[in-house]
Each structure stands twice: as structure tokens, then as C-alpha cells.
Design a protein around this motif. Structure first.
Motif, PDB file in Angstrom:
ATOM      1  N   ASP A 318       2.217  50.190 111.350  1.00  0.00           N
ATOM      2  CA  ASP A 318       2.834  49.109 110.850  1.00  0.00           C
ATOM      3  C   ASP A 318       4.190  49.338 110.031  1.00  0.00           C
ATOM      4  N   GLU A 319       4.357  50.534 109.783  1.00  0.00           N
ATOM      5  CA  GLU A 319       5.749  50.802 108.836  1.00  0.00           C
ATOM      6  C   GLU A 319       6.662  51.180 109.983  1.00  0.00           C
ATOM      7  N   GLN A 320       6.474  51.598 110.937  1.00  0.00           N
ATOM      8  CA  GLN A 320       7.569  51.761 111.816  1.00  0.00           C
ATOM      9  C   GLN A 320       7.993  50.619 112.473  1.00  0.00           C
ATOM     10  N   VAL A 321       7.073  49.460 112.745  1.00  0.00           N
ATOM     11  CA  VAL A 321       7.266  48.265 113.247  1.00  0.00           C
ATOM     12  C   VAL A 321       8.133  47.475 112.205  1.00  0.00           C
ATOM     13  N   ILE A 322       7.562  47.316 111.200  1.00  0.00           N
ATOM     14  CA  ILE A 322       8.143  46.556 109.888  1.00  0.00           C
ATOM     15  C   ILE A 322       9.711  46.994 109.725  1.00  0.00           C
ATOM     16  N   LEU A 323       9.788  48.269 109.093  1.00  0.00           N
ATOM     17  CA  LEU A 323      11.063  48.693 108.660  1.00  0.00           C
ATOM     18  C   LEU A 323      11.873  48.842 110.021  1.00  0.00           C
ATOM     19  N   GLY A 324      11.047  49.174 111.337  1.00  0.00           N
ATOM     20  CA  GLY A 324      12.148  49.309 112.511  1.00  0.00           C
ATOM     21  C   GLY A 324      12.801  48.037 112.794  1.00  0.00           C
ATOM     22  N   ALA A 325      12.158  46.845 112.587  1.00  0.00           N
ATOM     23  CA  ALA A 325      12.528  45.613 113.124  1.00  0.00           C
ATOM     24  C   ALA A 325      13.575  45.208 112.034  1.00  0.00           C
ATOM     25  N   VAL A 326      13.316  45.357 110.673  1.00  0.00           N
ATOM     26  CA  VAL A 326      14.448  44.710 109.811  1.00  0.00           C
ATOM     27  C   VAL A 326      15.876  46.034 109.860  1.00  0.00           C
ATOM     28  N   ARG A 327      15.448  47.109 109.966  1.00  0.00           N
ATOM     29  CA  ARG A 327      16.760  47.958 110.042  1.00  0.00           C
ATOM     30  C   ARG A 327      17.370  47.702 111.264  1.00  0.00           C
ATOM     31  N   GLY A 329      17.963  44.631 112.490  1.00  0.00           N
ATOM     32  CA  GLY A 329      18.901  43.532 112.151  1.00  0.00           C
ATOM     33  C   GLY A 329      18.031  42.316 112.392  1.00  0.00           C
ATOM     34  N   VAL A 330      16.761  42.337 112.411  1.00  0.00           N
ATOM     35  CA  VAL A 330      15.784  41.221 112.563  1.00  0.00           C
ATOM     36  C   VAL A 330      15.663  40.540 111.199  1.00  0.00           C
ATOM     37  N   ASP A 331      15.363  38.985 111.166  1.00  0.00           N
ATOM     38  CA  ASP A 331      15.327  38.527 110.184  1.00  0.00           C
ATOM     39  C   ASP A 331      13.722  37.877 109.873  1.00  0.00           C
ATOM     40  N   GLN A 332      13.107  37.682 111.041  1.00  0.00           N
ATOM     41  CA  GLN A 332      11.877  37.130 110.916  1.00  0.00           C
ATOM     42  C   GLN A 332      10.730  37.850 111.548  1.00  0.00           C
ATOM     43  N   LEU A 333       9.564  38.190 110.876  1.00  0.00           N
ATOM     44  CA  LEU A 333       8.389  39.112 111.577  1.00  0.00           C
ATOM     45  C   LEU A 333       7.395  37.920 111.958  1.00  0.00           C
ATOM     46  N   LEU A 334       7.333  37.859 113.060  1.00  0.00           N
ATOM     47  CA  LEU A 334       6.435  36.987 113.858  1.00  0.00           C
ATOM     48  C   LEU A 334       5.129  37.615 113.842  1.00  0.00           C
ATOM     49  N   MET A 335       3.926  36.936 113.236  1.00  0.00           N
ATOM     50  CA  MET A 335       2.678  37.475 113.468  1.00  0.00           C
ATOM     51  C   MET A 335       2.600  38.929 113.242  1.00  0.00           C
ATOM     52  N   PRO A 336       2.820  39.435 111.979  1.00  0.00           N
ATOM     53  CA  PRO A 336       2.575  40.831 111.898  1.00  0.00           C
ATOM     54  C   PRO A 336       1.147  41.257 111.757  1.00  0.00           C
ATOM     55  N   ARG A 337       0.779  42.527 112.096  1.00  0.00           N
ATOM     56  CA  ARG A 337      -0.715  42.858 112.292  1.00  0.00           C
ATOM     57  C   ARG A 337      -1.391  42.608 110.851  1.00  0.00           C
ATOM     58  N   SER A 338      -0.744  42.696 109.778  1.00  0.00           N
ATOM     59  CA  SER A 338      -1.347  42.712 108.607  1.00  0.00           C
ATOM     60  C   SER A 338      -0.218  42.135 107.519  1.00  0.00           C
ATOM     61  N   VAL A 339      -0.321  40.740 107.262  1.00  0.00           N
ATOM     62  CA  VAL A 339       0.655  39.966 106.466  1.00  0.00           C
ATOM     63  C   VAL A 339       0.712  40.677 105.058  1.00  0.00           C
ATOM     64  N   PRO A 340      -0.562  40.896 104.367  1.00  0.00           N
ATOM     65  CA  PRO A 340      -0.134  41.461 102.925  1.00  0.00           C
ATOM     66  C   PRO A 340       0.415  42.889 103.255  1.00  0.00           C
ATOM     67  N   GLY A 341       0.040  43.598 104.410  1.00  0.00           N
ATOM     68  CA  GLY A 341       0.674  45.084 104.556  1.00  0.00           C
ATOM     69  C   GLY A 341       2.023  45.084 104.889  1.00  0.00           C
ATOM     70  N   ILE A 345       4.952  46.694 102.597  1.00  0.00           N
ATOM     71  CA  ILE A 345       5.815  47.566 103.176  1.00  0.00           C
ATOM     72  C   ILE A 345       7.398  47.478 102.841  1.00  0.00           C
ATOM     73  N   LEU A 346       7.618  46.259 102.844  1.00  0.00           N
ATOM     74  CA  LEU A 346       8.969  45.773 102.815  1.00  0.00           C
ATOM     75  C   LEU A 346       9.224  46.114 101.065  1.00  0.00           C
ATOM     76  N   LEU A 347       8.409  45.426 100.293  1.00  0.00           N
ATOM     77  CA  LEU A 347       8.613  45.609  98.930  1.00  0.00           C
ATOM     78  C   LEU A 347       8.688  46.949  98.327  1.00  0.00           C
ATOM     79  N   ASP A 348       7.719  47.953  99.046  1.00  0.00           N
ATOM     80  CA  ASP A 348       7.651  49.169  98.697  1.00  0.00           C
ATOM     81  C   ASP A 348       9.191  50.048  99.140  1.00  0.00           C
ATOM     82  N   ALA A 349       9.605  49.700 100.295  1.00  0.00           N
ATOM     83  CA  ALA A 349      10.824  50.177 100.850  1.00  0.00           C
ATOM     84  C   ALA A 349      12.028  49.881  99.819  1.00  0.00           C
ATOM     85  N   VAL A 350      12.090  48.551  99.549  1.00  0.00           N
ATOM     86  CA  VAL A 350      13.020  48.315  98.443  1.00  0.00           C
ATOM     87  C   VAL A 350      13.033  49.125  97.193  1.00  0.00           C
ATOM     88  N   GLU A 351      11.874  49.136  96.887  1.00  0.00           N
ATOM     89  CA  GLU A 351      11.509  49.937  95.473  1.00  0.00           C
ATOM     90  C   GLU A 351      11.960  51.381  95.465  1.00  0.00           C
TER      91      GLU A 351
END
Length: 552
Positions: A318-327, A329-341, A345-351
Motif C-alpha cells: 500500500d505504501e509503494q502504491v500510494i506514495l509512488g502515485a503521488v510522487r 504526479g498523480v492527484d486523485q487516488l481511485l479506490m485505494p485498497r484501504s481508505v484509512p490506510g 500513509i500520506l499524513l505520515d509521509a508529510v509528517e
């Protein structure tokens, strides 16, 4: 930030004041709210606030304890978008859909004051989430077979108007892939053509039709799925085409639709080593999303991933998918496997400094721009399926039917007709339209094929439907067995027209490109000789017929 509450009773089309400059919106948002805007998820239930026990349990499993309704999910996670599906029980009937949309919008407006993006996959043809009483569009290849871009505009305008009446603000269409591989399991009849210029022209016409209807679009699937054989929903899809081939064949329709003002583009999970030697899927690839789509093509709008639940991404965490997409240049994450997850992941990456808040702000500004001036609420009950809308789709379907071989046509009134072949609904509806006997086979066993052959012997002529028979040997076996009877056989392809290559001995072959009711009615009219078949092949059937062919 200050919450902007709207009265629960507001259900009119009165315009919500246009979002002020997005810079001010973003500056006043918390990080949680900004990250939430980047997530598009499905929710369970026909209502935003009152759901069945099973839907409540499904929502809790997805969003966490205590989140039992779609409205609660929107509010807790400040979701930027919700996507509708039949399997998540969002799409029962037009009044219910409009009420659901209004309920979810109330939740979003009470939470952040930012309208919710509500989307669905309503391409027409085989990918059609909402059926009658809406006016059902033929699919892209059927529209491409008219060789008239005005049909793409008209179909999109009607479809977009009806979706907008249901409170849906974005349709994940048009498909602007160039279907260069006849064995393509991802596109096929979802593509307008196998010719780049044809796809670009029809894609732009559709984009303009949707815009005239006041609905947002998502051109897909960048950088193009047309050369693949694998659907990324099911497995990893790889294209071995060179960079030059991709840029020459598959990218130009995206370039054209960007020039036409497309607000959103969907990134595919396809692996294109010539574009990114690391082997990353396009949706997670900075060279593809930022390097090609943004820098080279100049796209400044929203980039959304294809569904992140897809099997093509099963090998990634999940971390590879979410951070990989945003890095990437993607803006919207469609149907992530876990919304809370995904949000965590994004909040922790910013922190932790792995991702800057400035990067999040870039995406949120682009997302908010697409919502600027949006009127989120719709009238109840909605008005859909008007005679004019239905007639538009019927007219387009009638112009799409393509006759390639006509030896046994038209059917004569005195003939005893059998209908068999692929699709229980297709064969039922076609038999009813023709006043014929029906034997359903689907993907048939030897026993069922024998039954169909025996029935054919008791009839004057048999119409057999096929759909992508090149991928189903039992369909080929059925058609060959019917041809071997020596009785007149009419093959009607309700998938791609490439089926002809699987049974070249067929003397009668008609391409319908779909099986929605307007197309079946148009097909029946052609078979009975009540009308001509004006459509032309929008693809090439290698070894048989060229692009643009039709029987005369």
C-alpha cells in the motif's frame, strides 16, 4: 477551518457560490482535509444516511468501527470523491440515485464546504453502470463505426445530461485508447477505432459533448492500453512497443483531448519499459506522469489513477502504491485498497518529511479547480429517459450496424428463425425482436452445442451471436458446428468484429459492437431488411477486410 453548514433541506439546483480562489481554499484547509480531497472511494448503500445491516457492516469493514453510512465516511475522512457501482448497491433507480447524491453532498458541504466529486463508469455499450430508464448509449466502437464524430458528441451530451440530473458530476469517459491489438481484453469495443486520428477526432467530439452537458470527464487510460492483451483489473499488462511507437500511435488522442480542454486524465497501470525502464506501472511512474503527461504534453489538470484495487498492483505494498502515485504526479487516488490506510500513509509521509505539504497542495489546487462553480444539489425526482434522449441513442445505434457478408439476408417473414449463441440477455432480446425461437448456449458444453445443432435442423435459418469468440474456443466450436449443418447461418458479433477471423467460412456476418437494447433493436431491423446497415468497420480485420469496409 470554519465549517460552512448548509441546511439539510436544500435540494434545489440553486448554484452554490463558486469556490473562491483555490489558493484561499487550500490555505484555510487542514492537512487532513487536503489529503481527503485526494481520495475517491466507493461507499455501500442506496442512501447516504440509512443503510441495511449488510451495507452498514461493509462500510465498517472498509472505513472503521462506527462508520456505517456513506455520509459518515465522507465526513470522517473529508473524502474528495465517491464513485458509484451496482455491486456497492448505489444504483437502484434514478430517484434513489439523485437522493443518494444529494445526501452525500450534504455531508461534504457540512464538513468542508467543498462539493463532492461523484463519479461512475458510464462509457456506454459494455461499460454501462446505469441502465433504463436512462437513454443507453452504444459503446465507443459502435459510435466509431458511424464515421461521423457528431454521433460521439450527441451520445456524450445526452449521457452527460442524464448523469448530471442524477447528481453525478464526473463520468470516467471517454476511452481514447487506440485498439491496435485485436486480442485486447481491456479495450476492444470500448475503443472508437484502431486508427489514431479516428480515435482523436471522436474522443474530442465526446469531450465536447460531455462539457455541453455540464459534466466532468476522465479521458483514459494514459498512455494507452490499446496494444495490450491483458486487462489490468486482472493481471499485469506490459507493452513492448518502443517509445516512438507509443508517441506516434497511442499518445496523440490524449494530446488532442488535452488541447480540447480535458480536465482529468486517468493513468493506467500498464507497464511500458520504453517509457520507464524501471518497469513501474504508468500510474506509479514519474517519467510517464510528470515527464510525459505533464511536461511534454503540457497537461495541467487532474491526474487520477485507475482503480488501485486492480490485480496489476498486487505485487506492491500500500505504501509503494500510494506514495509512488503521488510522487509520480498523480492527484486523485481511485479506490485505494484501504481508505484509512491510504490517508494515514500520506499524513505520515508529510509528517516524516518524505512528502512535502507543498506537493499535497499542488494536487488539491488542481482538484478544487475542477469543482469551482459546481452546483452539487439536483432536483428530485430527476428527469431522465426523455423521448428525445432515447431517440438520439436509437438513431446512433441504427447508424452503427455494419454488414460484412450478406448471403442469407434479409430474413424473410415466412422463415422459421432460431436464435442461439452468446449472452442470455442478448439472445433473449434478439429472439423477441425477431419473433424467433431461442436456444441459449453461452460458453457451451458439447451437450448444449448438440442441442443447438439439433434445433437448427428444425429451423430455416439460425442467427448465432458471438462476443470475442477468439478468446472462447467453445463459441468457435458452436459456430463451426452450426455451419457444418449446411443450413443458412447468420453470425452476429455483439463484441468486436474480429470474430470473423475465427470462422472464415461464415457467409453472413454482421457486426453490432454491443448488446444494449438500442443496438439489439437496430440489429434486428437490419437482419429483417427493415433498414440498411450504414456502419463501416472502424478497425481492420487482418486478412479479411480493411478499415472503412462495409458490404454493399
Amino acid at each position: 477551518m470554519n465549517r460552512r453548514l448548509l441546511p439539510v433541506v436544500v435540494l434545489t439546483m440553486a448554484a452554490i457560490p463558486a469556490l473562491a480562489a483555490t489558493r484561499d481554499e487550500v490555505a484555510s484547509m487542514t492537512l487532513d482535509e487536503k489529503v481527503g480531497q485526494m481520495v475517491v472511494s466507493y461507499v455501500y448503500g442506496e442512501s447516504a444516511t440509512s443503510v441495511s445491516a449488510s451495507d452498514a457492516a461493509a462500510n465498517e469493514a472498509m472505513f472503521g468501527a462506527g462508520v456505517t453510512t456513506g455520509a459518515q465516511a465522507v465526513a470522517k475522512y473529508h473524502l474528495g470523491g465517491v464513485i458509484y457501482f451496482t455491486w456497492s448497491r448505489n444504483l437502484a433507480n434514478p430517484p434513489q440515485i439523485a437522493a443518494l447524491s444529494n445526501g452525500l453532498q450534504r455531508a461534504a458541504m457540512a464538513d468542508t464546504g467543498i462539493p463532492l466529486q461523484i463519479s461512475t463508469d458510464q462509457e456506454g455499450g459494455t461499460v454501462n453502470r446505469i441502465g433504463a430508464p436512462l437513454a443507453i448509449s452504444p459503446g465507443a466502437m459502435a459510435i466509431g463505426a458511424t464515421f461521423d464524430p457528431r454521433t460521439a458528441y450527441d451520445a456524450a451530451r445526452v449521457s452527460g445530461t442524464e448523469l448530471r440530473a442524477l447528481g453525478i458530476t464526473v463520468t470516467h469517459a471517454p476511452v481514447v485508447d487506440v485498439n491496435t491489438n485485436p486480442r485486447n481484453a481491456a479495450d476492444g469495443v470500448r475503443a472508437f477505432s484502431d486508427r489514431t486520428a479516428h480515435v482523436a477526432t471522436f474522443g474530442v467530439a465526446a469531450e465536447r459533448g460531455y462539457r455541453a452537458a455540464g459534466i466532468g470527464t476522465t479521458a483514459k487510460h494514459f498512455p494507452g492500453l490499446g496494444d495490450t492483451t491483458v486487462n489490468t483489473d486482472n493481471d499485469v499488462a506490459v507493452t513492448d512497443e518502443s517509445r516512438a511507437q507509443i508517441l506516434r500511435t497511442h499518445v496523440p488522442p490524449f494530446r488532442a483531448i488535452i488541447a480540447a480542454g480535458a480536465g482529468s486524465i486517468m493513468a493506467a497501470h500498464i507497464v511500458a519499459p520504453s517509457l520507464d525502464p524501471t518497469g513501474a506501472p504508468a500510474s506509479l511512474s514519474r517519467p510517464v506522469i510528470t515527464g510525459l503527461l505533464r511536461d511534454q504534453l503540457g497537461f495541467k489538470g487532474v491526474v487520477v489513477t485507475d482503480a488501485l484495487e486492480a490485480a496489476a498492483l498486487a505485487g506492491y505494498t500500500d505504501e509503494q502504491v500510494i506514495l509512488g502515485a503521488v510522487r509520480a504526479g498523480v492527484d486523485q487516488l481511485l479506490m485505494p485498497r484501504s481508505v484509512p490506510g491510504a490517508i494515514r500513509i500520506l499524513l505520515d509521509a508529510v509528517e516524516s518529511g518524505q512528502l512535502s505539504e507543498r506537493r499535497i497542495d499542488e494536487s488539491v489546487r488542481r482538484i478544487l479547480k475542477t469543482k469551482k462553480g459546481l452546483s452539487p444539489y439536483v432536483a428530485e425526482p430527476p428527469v431522465v429517459g426523455t423521448p428525445a434522449a432515447v431517440e438520439t441513442m436509437n438513431r446512433i445505434a441504427a447508424r452503427s450496424i455494419t454488414s460484412l457478408r450478406t448471403a442469407h439476408l434479409p430474413l424473410r417473414p415466412e422463415q422459421k428463425v432460431l436464435v442461439t449463441g452468446w449472452g442470455v440477455g442478448t439472445t433473449t432480446n434478439l429472439a423477441a425482436a425477431l419473433g424467433a425461437t431461442r436456444v441459449y448456449t453461452g460458453s457451451p458444453s458439447d451437450t448444449v452445442i448438440a442441442q443447438a445443432v439439433a434445433a437448427a435442423g428444425q429451423h430455416d435459418i439460425t442467427v448465432v451471436t458471438t462476443s470475442n469468440a477468439w478468446a472462447d474456443p467453445t463459441q468457435v466450436k458452436l459456430v463451426e458446428a452450426l455451419l457444418a449443418t449446411g443450413k443458412p447461418i447468420v453470425v452476429a458479433a455483439v463484441g468486436t468484429p474480429y470474430d470473423l477471423a475465427s470462422f472464415p467460412a461464415a457467409k453472413t456476418f454482421v457486426a453490432a459492437y454491443g448488446y444494449q437494447p438500442p443496438t439489439i433493436a437496430a440489429l434486428a431491423a437490419v437482419l429483417q431488411g427493415r433498414t440498411t446497415a450504414p456502419g463501416r468497420l472502424p478497425v481492420t480485420i487482418e486478412g479479411f477486410y480493411p478499415y472503412g469496409f462495409r458490404a454493399h
